[in-house]
Design an enzyme around this catalytic site. Structure first.
Site, PDB file in Angstrom:
ATOM      1  N   GLU A  85     -12.368   0.109  -9.394  1.00 45.70           N
ATOM      2  CA  GLU A  85     -12.023  -0.567 -10.597  1.00 45.70           C
ATOM      3  C   GLU A  85     -13.135  -0.607 -11.589  1.00 45.70           C
ATOM      4  O   GLU A  85     -12.464  -0.690 -12.805  1.00 45.70           O
ATOM      5  CB  GLU A  85     -12.078  -1.881  -9.958  1.00 45.70           C
ATOM      6  CG  GLU A  85     -10.971  -2.253  -9.099  1.00 45.70           C
ATOM      7  CD  GLU A  85     -11.133  -1.814  -7.722  1.00 45.70           C
ATOM      8  OE1 GLU A  85     -12.007  -1.426  -7.169  1.00 45.70           O
ATOM      9  OE2 GLU A  85      -9.936  -1.774  -6.890  1.00 45.70           O
ATOM     10  N   GLU A 143       0.737  -1.283   0.101  1.00 46.13           N
ATOM     11  CA  GLU A 143       0.152  -0.056   0.031  1.00 46.13           C
ATOM     12  C   GLU A 143       0.859   1.291  -0.016  1.00 46.13           C
ATOM     13  O   GLU A 143       0.702   2.323  -0.577  1.00 46.13           O
ATOM     14  CB  GLU A 143      -0.921   0.241   1.330  1.00 46.13           C
ATOM     15  CG  GLU A 143      -1.989  -1.206   1.292  1.00 46.13           C
ATOM     16  CD  GLU A 143      -3.011  -1.168   0.340  1.00 46.13           C
ATOM     17  OE1 GLU A 143      -3.226  -0.052  -0.366  1.00 46.13           O
ATOM     18  OE2 GLU A 143      -4.070  -1.795   0.412  1.00 46.13           O
TER      19      GLU A 143
END
Ligand code: DMJ
Length: 668
Positions: free
Chosen positions: A552, A285
């Protein structure tokens, strides 16, 4: 209190006689009365807090809320979730009442518990937030950093070459000041002005998200838009890394939000010090959001502050790569350099994490001239290239000590997704130099599609989860919806026997992801959707029904719009914008939803940093002209941070190679 007192008169034979009565109680009677009153009080208070009908009753709502507020002052907030306040009823999701997953072992409930603990810790030692003023002019260059970034490089991003377009100024945005809720203007579909207004709507969303983060959580990682305070998440550790600032910077830049960009740049220069963080950070991350975000800003602006900070972050992560195989551990504490794995993964690292560092580390070597970063990710690549793949598939878990696969679970969703994305993108961003990456991508996709790509009874294509080479769950993650964009890019960038199939799969998967949105009452997709029994693109379990502001599907709309120019992708994107405005926008920013099948959904009270980095960026680009970040010059990392393509994009900014010094005796 004792004694006998005259109280009223009686008449005896018409003659009034003084009457006597008792005006006080015996001791036993007093005890009795006190206990009755006490019991009544306790029952009343109990009913007030615990009976659901009292909680939702508007007549007592304010007083309940006030009682809660008073109790809150005495202790950490989350020991008792706030009840719904009357003035928060309406268009906004319900505040606070925990109705997350009904299942005891729901991972999100467990996660919430951890966050609760972190929250309590935070509340105990909470510092006063440092907030810049809204109306203060952007500050000049910081005393510590280099000169100000050339933000003027991108003014208002161009609409394209349509001359008529350029002279049209869009109507002013309307804001209903009572609730600060943006009113979407009526649209005339199909015209340029309509597209421009849609793009401006997305820009206004960014402004709302950013301003509220700035107001309530500046310098912290993320915002709790309903509680209007900072949100701490485990992936960023417990420190103040300003994740929303670093992740959101390039979106601000692309949208021409110069003042906000300067504020963010100043904060990074003054306050972003990763080595001071004394808690576990996710290597993955931190790489995709921080290294990726900073490198994009460097490419866009040439401001060396961003490059140097990116190197500082990567350096802090390097100890995690000190394993026998070079495959990094999942977590690292930058302060004490101790590494850790996620406890739920045992000794293993995660495929999508160790396989999604390549773009950032390679580009960092290019711009700094320091090879160390590239060496680290090349080593990971070698391991993954050389290891035997069961049935040609890559399992999601790999042990960094032994270099052996863990559980044979394969996915194009959670735990697998961006590993495949980066094989393709490593090839694209190096201007096709990294041929090994493209070959690995094509080799991986053949068995993956063979095993995972399925068609539902009504003809929807989806990507199932595979274990030991067999489908074990007819379920597709929202995370997998990036695959539409990935396959479309793979199809159009290399002509081979798979190109046609890739484009077909890209369109079909994106259609399915849109269906998952369309079949929900909120028109926002659940976290995962199933294709078994009666379910078709619908979530079945409570912990799958949430929408976390994920990008997404919009990423795939954007890529497919650019590559096919099929209007439906813009239409679908606009539907999503409207749904976000209707259900996720709250006064204090944007919240995820707990259940997308409720027409008045409950918010999860988190404004994810990727909402600014990805969701809004892809939606903005969807309504922008192709010359804003053309796909043949830029490749987006998995967090939507654009990287310039080598030898094709003048903003690549490779460091000058050190001159080769030849000594007199011909030694180099
Ligand atoms: C982002 O951080 C990245 O896109 C990552 O690859 C997957 N998950 C989130 C967004 O959903």
């Amino acid at each position: 209190m004792t004694g006998i007192l005259p109280s009223y008169q009686r008449f005896v034979n018409g003659v009034p006689v003084p009457s006597i009565s008792r005006r006080s109680f015996r001791l036993r009677e007093k005890y009795l009365i006190i206990s009755v009153l006490l019991t009544f009080g306790i029952v009343w208070l109990g009913a007030l807090f615990y009976l659901p009908e009292f909680k939702s009753s508007t007549s007592v709502n304010d007083s309940v809320y006030n009682v809660y507020k008073r109790i809150q002052k005495a202790g950490p907030e989350l020991l008792m979730p706030p009840p719904l306040a009357q003035n928060e009823v309406g268009d906004f999701p319900v505040v606070g009442i925990a109705r997350h997953g009904e299942e005891g072992d729901d991972p999100h409930v467990v996660e919430d518990r951890n966050r609760l603990k972190a929250k309590i810790d935070e509340d105990m030692g909470m510092k006063v937030l440092e907030r810049p003023q809204f109306d203060v002019a952007p500050s000049g260059s910081s005393s510590r950093g280099p000169s100000k970034p050339p933000v003027d490089a991108i003014e208002e991003p161009a609409l394209g070459n349509n001359a008529a377009n350029k002279n049209v100024s869009p109507p002013a945005l309307k804001v209903d000041s009572a609730v600060q809720k943006y009113v979407i203007p009526a649209m005339d579909p199909g015209t340029d002005i309509d597209v421009r207004r849609k793009r401006d709507t997305v820009k206004e969303m960014m402004r709302h998200a950013w301003n509220n983060y700035k107001l309530y959580a500046w310098g912290k990682n993320e915002l709790k838009p309903m509680s209007k305070r900072a949100h701490l998440t485990s992936v960023f550790g417990g420190g103040d890394l300003g994740a929303t600032i670093v992740d959101g910077m390039d979106t601000l830049y692309l949208m021409g939000m110069k003042d906000e960009f300067r504020e963010g740049r100043d904060w990074i220069a003054e306050h972003f010090h990763i080595n001071e963080i004394d808690s576990d950070l996710s290597v993955f991350e931190t790489t995709i959001r921080f290294v990726g975000g900073l490198l994009s800003c460097y490419a866009l602006t040439g401001d060396t502050l961003f490059r140097d900070k990116a190197a500082e972050v990567a350096d802090a992560l390097l100890p995690a790569f000190e394993t026998p195989t070079g495959i990094p551990y999942a977590l690292i504490n930058p302060s004490n350099k101790i590494n850790r794995q996620y406890h739920w993964a045992g000794a293993n690292s995660i495929l999508s994490e160790v396989g999604t560092l390549h773009m950032e580390f390679t580009y960092l070597s290019e711009v700094t001239g320091n090879e160390i970063y590239k060496e680290k990710v090349d080593r990971i690549r070698d391991v993954l290239h050389n290891i035997q793949k069961p049935d040609g598939l890559y399992p999601n878990y790999i042990n960094p000590r032994t270099g052996m696969w863990g559980q044979r679970h394969t996915s194009l969703g959670a735990l697998g997704d961006s590993f495949y994305e980066y094989l393709l993108k490593a090839w694209l961003v190096t201007n096709n130099e990294d041929e090994q990456a493209r070959a690995m991508f094509d080799e991986a996709m053949q068995p993956a599609l063979e095993k995972m790509l399925r068609t539902s009874p009504t003809g929807l294509s989806y990507l199932a989860e595979v274990k030991y080479g067999r489908v074990y769950e007819e379920k597709m993650d929202h995370l997998s919806c990036f695959a539409g964009g990935m396959f479309a890019l793979a199809s159009t960038t290399l002509q081979n026997t798979l190109s046609e199939r890739y484009m077909d799969v890209a369109k079909k998967l994106t259609h399915t992801c849109h269906e998952a949105y369309d079949r929900a009452d909120t028109k926002l997709s659940p976290e995962a959707f199933r294709f078994s029994g009666a379910a078709e693109a619908r979530a079945m379990k409570s912990n799958e029904k949430m929408y976390l502001l994920r990008p997404e599907t919009f990423e795939s709309y954007f890529i497919l719009w650019r590559l096919t120019k099929d209007q439906k992708y813009r239409d679908w994107g606009w539907q999503a914008v409207q749904a976000l405005e209707k259900h996720c926008r709250v006064e204090g920013g944007y919240t995820g939803l707990v259940n997308v099948y409720h027409s008045t959904p409950v918010g999860d009270d988190v404004q994810q940093s990727f909402f600014l980095a990805e969701t809004l960026k892809y939606l903005y680009l969807l309504f922008s002209d192709d010359d804003l970040l053309p796909l043949d010059e830029w490749v987006f990392n998995t967090e939507a941070h654009p990287f310039p393509i080598k030898d094709k994009n003048p903003l690549y900014r490779a460091a000058a190679k050190p001159a080769v010094v030849v000594h007199e005796d011909n030694r180099l």
